[in-house]
Design a protein around this motif. Structure first.
Motif, PDB file in Angstrom:
ATOM      1  N   VAL A 185     -15.528  16.235-105.302  1.00  0.00           N
ATOM      2  CA  VAL A 185     -16.783  15.509-105.536  1.00  0.00           C
ATOM      3  C   VAL A 185     -17.329  15.814-106.935  1.00  0.00           C
ATOM      4  O   VAL A 185     -17.709  14.907-107.686  1.00  0.00           O
ATOM      5  CB  VAL A 185     -17.839  15.900-104.464  1.00  0.00           C
ATOM      6  CG1 VAL A 185     -19.178  15.253-104.758  1.00  0.00           C
ATOM      7  CG2 VAL A 185     -17.327  15.537-103.080  1.00  0.00           C
ATOM      8  N   TYR A 186     -17.328  17.093-107.292  1.00  0.00           N
ATOM      9  CA  TYR A 186     -17.910  17.502-108.584  1.00  0.00           C
ATOM     10  C   TYR A 186     -17.251  16.790-109.765  1.00  0.00           C
ATOM     11  O   TYR A 186     -17.888  16.512-110.769  1.00  0.00           O
ATOM     12  CB  TYR A 186     -17.769  19.017-108.809  1.00  0.00           C
ATOM     13  CG  TYR A 186     -18.506  19.907-107.828  1.00  0.00           C
ATOM     14  CD1 TYR A 186     -19.706  19.510-107.237  1.00  0.00           C
ATOM     15  CD2 TYR A 186     -17.998  21.166-107.520  1.00  0.00           C
ATOM     16  CE1 TYR A 186     -20.369  20.361-106.344  1.00  0.00           C
ATOM     17  CE2 TYR A 186     -18.657  22.013-106.641  1.00  0.00           C
ATOM     18  CZ  TYR A 186     -19.831  21.611-106.048  1.00  0.00           C
ATOM     19  OH  TYR A 186     -20.482  22.442-105.178  1.00  0.00           O
ATOM     20  N   GLN A 187     -15.952  16.575-109.658  1.00  0.00           N
ATOM     21  CA  GLN A 187     -15.249  16.041-110.832  1.00  0.00           C
ATOM     22  C   GLN A 187     -15.725  14.645-111.234  1.00  0.00           C
ATOM     23  O   GLN A 187     -15.456  14.197-112.345  1.00  0.00           O
ATOM     24  CB  GLN A 187     -13.729  16.059-110.614  1.00  0.00           C
ATOM     25  CG  GLN A 187     -13.221  15.119-109.545  1.00  0.00           C
ATOM     26  CD  GLN A 187     -11.729  15.305-109.245  1.00  0.00           C
ATOM     27  OE1 GLN A 187     -11.030  16.025-109.948  1.00  0.00           O
ATOM     28  NE2 GLN A 187     -11.254  14.660-108.188  1.00  0.00           N
ATOM     29  N   ASP A 188     -16.477  13.994-110.316  1.00  0.00           N
ATOM     30  CA  ASP A 188     -17.040  12.695-110.676  1.00  0.00           C
ATOM     31  C   ASP A 188     -18.262  12.833-111.581  1.00  0.00           C
ATOM     32  O   ASP A 188     -18.561  11.939-112.369  1.00  0.00           O
ATOM     33  CB  ASP A 188     -17.451  11.925-109.410  1.00  0.00           C
ATOM     34  CG  ASP A 188     -16.234  11.447-108.627  1.00  0.00           C
ATOM     35  OD1 ASP A 188     -15.193  11.221-109.279  1.00  0.00           O
ATOM     36  OD2 ASP A 188     -16.326  11.327-107.401  1.00  0.00           O
ATOM     37  N   SER A 189     -18.981  13.945-111.447  1.00  0.00           N
ATOM     38  CA  SER A 189     -20.261  14.056-112.158  1.00  0.00           C
ATOM     39  C   SER A 189     -20.269  15.124-113.241  1.00  0.00           C
ATOM     40  O   SER A 189     -21.127  15.097-114.123  1.00  0.00           O
ATOM     41  CB  SER A 189     -21.384  14.403-111.172  1.00  0.00           C
ATOM     42  OG  SER A 189     -21.158  13.821-109.915  1.00  0.00           O
ATOM     43  N   ASP A 237      -8.109  15.911-109.596  1.00  0.00           N
ATOM     44  CA  ASP A 237      -7.433  14.952-110.476  1.00  0.00           C
ATOM     45  C   ASP A 237      -7.388  15.503-111.897  1.00  0.00           C
ATOM     46  O   ASP A 237      -8.423  15.679-112.533  1.00  0.00           O
ATOM     47  CB  ASP A 237      -8.232  13.643-110.421  1.00  0.00           C
ATOM     48  CG  ASP A 237      -7.711  12.620-111.408  1.00  0.00           C
ATOM     49  OD1 ASP A 237      -6.659  12.866-112.044  1.00  0.00           O
ATOM     50  OD2 ASP A 237      -8.372  11.568-111.544  1.00  0.00           O
ATOM     51  N   ARG A 284      -9.601  14.196-114.532  1.00  0.00           N
ATOM     52  CA  ARG A 284     -11.050  14.447-114.506  1.00  0.00           C
ATOM     53  C   ARG A 284     -11.381  15.922-114.420  1.00  0.00           C
ATOM     54  O   ARG A 284     -12.518  16.341-114.627  1.00  0.00           O
ATOM     55  CB  ARG A 284     -11.674  13.688-113.329  1.00  0.00           C
ATOM     56  CG  ARG A 284     -11.751  12.180-113.584  1.00  0.00           C
ATOM     57  CD  ARG A 284     -12.303  11.460-112.382  1.00  0.00           C
ATOM     58  NE  ARG A 284     -11.365  11.527-111.260  1.00  0.00           N
ATOM     59  CZ  ARG A 284     -11.689  11.283-109.991  1.00  0.00           C
ATOM     60  NH1 ARG A 284     -12.940  10.974-109.674  1.00  0.00           N
ATOM     61  NH2 ARG A 284     -10.786  11.341-109.037  1.00  0.00           N
ATOM     62  N   THR A 285     -10.422  16.744-114.046  1.00  0.00           N
ATOM     63  CA  THR A 285     -10.631  18.188-113.923  1.00  0.00           C
ATOM     64  C   THR A 285      -9.582  18.889-114.787  1.00  0.00           C
ATOM     65  O   THR A 285      -8.412  18.527-114.734  1.00  0.00           O
ATOM     66  CB  THR A 285     -10.455  18.619-112.456  1.00  0.00           C
ATOM     67  OG1 THR A 285     -11.543  18.105-111.674  1.00  0.00           O
ATOM     68  CG2 THR A 285     -10.428  20.143-112.328  1.00  0.00           C
TER      69      THR A 285
END
Lengths: 340, 340
Positions: free
Chosen positions: B37-41, B81, B84-85
């Motif tokens: 979830v964090y990697q989206d924000s 991902d 993103r990470t």
């Protein structure tokens, strides 16, 4: 030393200083003049331990930076030759920190606390339990410095021998973990001439005690310092018999006077009575001026081009880093920390 | 969090795992699913803490090496991902050891010994005074990891909050020494869902206790594990009223069952009596098979090309190293350890 045998690795020396102030006669006697000799027979690394010096200089970080070039000037002035000795700056070789990091896993807190050198230094600095962690762990850092260059000889005073033992314990533990002999054990190389007392007669010559004669001292400073040299407080009149014990003038003559016979005659006269301190000090001053004059001249010459000094340090550091990087690579591989 | 204000730096997360074994449902609930979830924000760094893992694995160094790729497979399988990470291997960023080295001067031994997390871990591992020095000093290493990436958020359990406080003390001390704000303070990000118990009901799910369900578990392994799940020892007959407290089957359903209403009805029935454990476990097994099936499939897919996984780690590590090197450069300069 088994270093002459066919199987032993070629002797490698690691030595150095914490660059926290100008070097003085005590350094000259205890280490510098030996290094000038060692560089003829050994591969020698001389380290400016700036990162180590931060341990108790975090509140005055500029001091360490400033003194790196000053100590390098002292090295060059006494005749440490960058063509034969690799002079390096510790902080510019991050592999040393990396090795320290690994070695911290190879030594217990209890073992560090038992280290007599650490104990004594903690007492000396008045740290008690509030010591910086970097101070307690500095034997691991020293082990990193020694092993990174695969040093086999480390010139130290008697009081530093436990540090070498500590390093060798880490070496043995690491090699056991690695299941092969990657790191090399080192031997303490204790110089014959011990520590020079301060001009005030205190056992330790130290900048903070203000009882030093710096290597870069001017002729006038040398002259003034010799006048202050502690002699024999019972030797009030020229005719009085003098004492040699704790007499700094004679201790310095022992260290520096090349004319041992003449010195013996002087001592006999002094003990008999009839020889004034001023005669002894005059002899000492002449010897110190002769010793330090050329050093000062060379120091001033090098100081004219600090860019060149920094270039020497840069090249030495790069050369040293290659060696440290090679060792660190072997260490990393042995620990399974190699992937790409 | 003030991270929404204009002046605050963009939020950066640092998190990671010690690669000492395959990750399991406990990791999934406690951290992995949050990272997805964090990697989206957020900008997110996930660290494989292999160097840190050595602290108590010096006697089995192969284990850490082997598990780096296994844990990376777990990451990719759950949906972390690499686009993103940033996934990185700690030991391949020597700047982290270098920062640790400096930070050891900014924390006292007494302070490290007072660290509640260190105290608890020492007790847990039965180390007493014979702890490796690297264990006592690991808060300095953790501070290095966090600050190297200028992380502002560190996802941790409640018990790890003192570690973040310790990091922030080092940050403040360093910035005071540097006389400017180079390092950034971090906040603990404590997830809402706490720790998942082991299948045996023990508070901690842990490989060494053998009470885990691994993320890569086969369908048969999941089935066998669910059969062993601890429920209510007083619930002997189907008609008996059941208890929910400490009932692992229901604790897991709380964590994974998306149908909260259906779950509530099931709980009511169980408490009333007339509902057998087998029904509850069947529901749990279905949910876990649904959850872990796709994870296992992705894991197997990635595992076919470990070279690609290593390439992902190599690229992530290189990217992370640039950030860490930049911070370390600033730190070195602030400490006056910059010359050439």
């Amino acid at each position: 030393m088994s270093s002459q045998s066919n199987t032993a690795p070629a002797p490698v020396i690691l030595t150095g200083d914490r660059p926290t102030g100008p070097l003085h006669l005590g350094h000259f006697v205890g280490s510098l003049r030996n290094r000038v000799v060692y560089q003829d027979s050994y591969r020698q690394f001389v380290m400016l331990a700036d990162a180590q010096a931060l341990t108790d200089n975090m509140e005055d970080i500029g001091k360490v930076h400033r003194n790196v070039v000053e100590v390098a000037l002292d090295y060059l002035a006494v005749g440490i030759d960058p063509a034969r000795t690799t002079i390096l700056i510790q902080s510019q070789i991050p592999e040393l920190a990396e090795l320290t990091f690994y070695y911290l896993n190879l030594v217990t807190v209890a073992r560090l606390e038992r280290n007599p050198t650490v104990k004594e230094e903690i007492r000396h600095r008045g740290f008690e339990r509030d010591i910086p962690a970097g101070f307690l762990t500095y034997p691991a850092s020293q082990a990193a410095d020694i092993t990174a260059f695969k040093a086999t000889l480390v010139p130290v005073g008697e009081d530093q021998i436990p540090m070498i033992e500590q390093t060798n314990e880490i070496v043995r533990r690491f090699n056991r973990v690695a299941q092969r002999d990657i790191l090399v054990e080192a031997k303490a190389l204790v110089p014959e001439v011990g520590r020079l007392p301060g001009i005030d007669g205190k056992a330790k010559m130290s900048k903070s005690l203000g009882n030093t004669i710096n290597l870069g001292a001017s002729a006038a400073e040398i002259s003034a310092a010799v006048k202050q040299v502690y002699t024999d407080p019972l030797h009030l009149r020229v005719s009085d018999p003098g004492h040699l014990e704790g007499n700094v003038a004679f201790l310095y003559l022992d260290a520096f006077d090349p004319d041992k016979e003449g010195l013996q005659a002087l001592k006999d006269h002094y003990v008999r009575g009839g020889l004034g301190d001023s005669v002894v000090k005059k002899r000492l001053e002449g010897i110190l001026q002769d010793l330090l004059g050329p050093i000062r001249a060379r120091r001033e010459e090098f100081a004219k081009d600090k860019g060149q000094v920094m270039q020497i340090l840069k090249e030495g550091t790069a050369k040293a880093r290659e060696v440290a990087a090679q060792t660190t690579d072997e260490v990393r591989k042995a620990l399974g920390l190699s992937y790409f």
